[in-house]
Design an enzyme around this catalytic site. Structure first.
Site, short mmCIF file in Angstrom:
data_model
loop_
_atom_site.label_atom_id
_atom_site.label_comp_id
_atom_site.label_asym_id
_atom_site.label_seq_id
_atom_site.Cartn_x
_atom_site.Cartn_y
_atom_site.Cartn_z
N GLY A 14 42.85 51.77 48.72
CA GLY A 14 43.87 50.84 48.19
C GLY A 14 44.75 49.84 49.23
N SER A 15 44.17 49.62 50.45
CA SER A 15 44.86 49.02 51.40
C SER A 15 45.10 47.52 51.09
CB SER A 15 44.67 49.11 52.64
OG SER A 15 43.41 48.59 52.99
N ASN A 16 44.01 47.00 50.37
CA ASN A 16 44.20 45.41 50.22
C ASN A 16 45.00 45.39 48.85
OD1 ASN A 16 42.46 43.81 51.71
ND2 ASN A 16 41.12 45.15 51.37
N ARG A 67 26.94 52.03 30.61
CA ARG A 67 28.01 51.18 31.62
C ARG A 67 28.66 50.14 30.77
NH1 ARG A 67 25.71 47.74 36.88
NH2 ARG A 67 24.79 46.59 35.23
N ARG A 93 31.80 49.83 42.52
CA ARG A 93 30.70 49.95 41.35
C ARG A 93 30.08 48.64 40.93
NH1 ARG A 93 28.38 54.22 38.97
NH2 ARG A 93 29.78 56.14 39.36
N ILE A 94 28.89 48.37 40.88
CA ILE A 94 28.38 46.98 40.41
C ILE A 94 28.76 46.87 39.24
CG2 ILE A 94 26.23 45.70 40.42
CD1 ILE A 94 25.29 47.43 43.03
N HIS A 111 35.15 40.87 50.39
CA HIS A 111 34.06 41.70 51.10
C HIS A 111 33.92 41.62 52.60
CE1 HIS A 111 30.14 43.01 51.14
NE2 HIS A 111 29.62 42.38 52.09
#
Ligand code: GRF
Length: 198
Positions: A14-16, A67, A93-94, A111
């Site tokens: 969780g750095s972003n 899902r 997760r996609i 990304h």
């Protein structure tokens, strides 16, 4: 100024997420972070968010029959927080088309590559294996194709002699932490908008 309500999806460190939380502390930032949702209860970022007084939730996909049902509960959770913009920040997760389409134009991702190069995982290893001389990161709107949506901002770094995946990823991460708050600022302020669907 009305600030956009933002939910962040994480799976890990969780750095972003943390840099978005910090950026949103500025009075003139056009977004506030109202909730953080993880698909892993052990994600260290959850404790960081909770310590900031931000609502958190953890939902394990394995506990849902499908899902779609997992993602419906994610949307319900985000909407219970009044979320208007979703930021994916290391969410591993996609996502299915229904979830992505529900949040179309309102969900962004970071990304660690210069998209369209190196979609998917292990971007730093792949850039090094290719002998790339430049690498970087991209913030983009999320569309159903993996790592394919319209770019909001990119930042480039050089690949240096002797780089390892670790040194390269650390150099990219510095840029991620600069780029993501600026990209969210643009989206929340309406400066960056997803193109209308055809
Ligand atoms: C970052 O490299 C991000 O680009 C990728 O996953 C990593 C998450 O790191 N999508 P963190 O959890 O934000 O520290």
């Amino acid at each position: 100024m009305s600030r956009k309500r933002v939910g962040i999806l994480i799976s890990g460190r969780g750095s972003n997420m943390s840099v978005l939380i910090e950026a949103a502390k500025a009075a003139d930032y056009p977004a506030e972070i109202v909730g953080v949702l993880s698909n892993r209860a052990a994600a260290p970022g959850l404790a960081t968010a909770a310590a900031e007084g931000i609502a958190t939730a953890s939902l394990a996909q394995s506990r849902f029959p499908s899902r779609d049902m997992f993602e419906d509960v994610m949307t319900q959770t985000l909407e219970s927080w009044g979320v208007e913009i979703v930021c994916l920040a290391g969410f591993m997760r996609i996502l299915g088309d229904d979830f992505v389409n529900h949040w179309a134009g309102r969900m962004i991702n970071i990304h660690p590559s210069l998209l369209p190069l190196y979609k998917g995982l292990h971007t730093h290893e792949r850039a090094l294996a290719d002998g790339a001389t430049r690498h970087g990161c991209t913030v983009h709107f999320v569309t159903p194709g993996l790592d394919e949506g319209p770019t909001i901002l990119q930042a480039e770094v050089p690949v240096l002699p002797g780089d390892t995946p670790e040194t390269l990823s650390a150099r990219v991460l510095v840029e991620e932490h600069r780029l993501y708050p600026e990209a969210l600022r643009r989206v929340a302020a309406g400066i960056a908008q997803a193109p209308a669907p055809l």
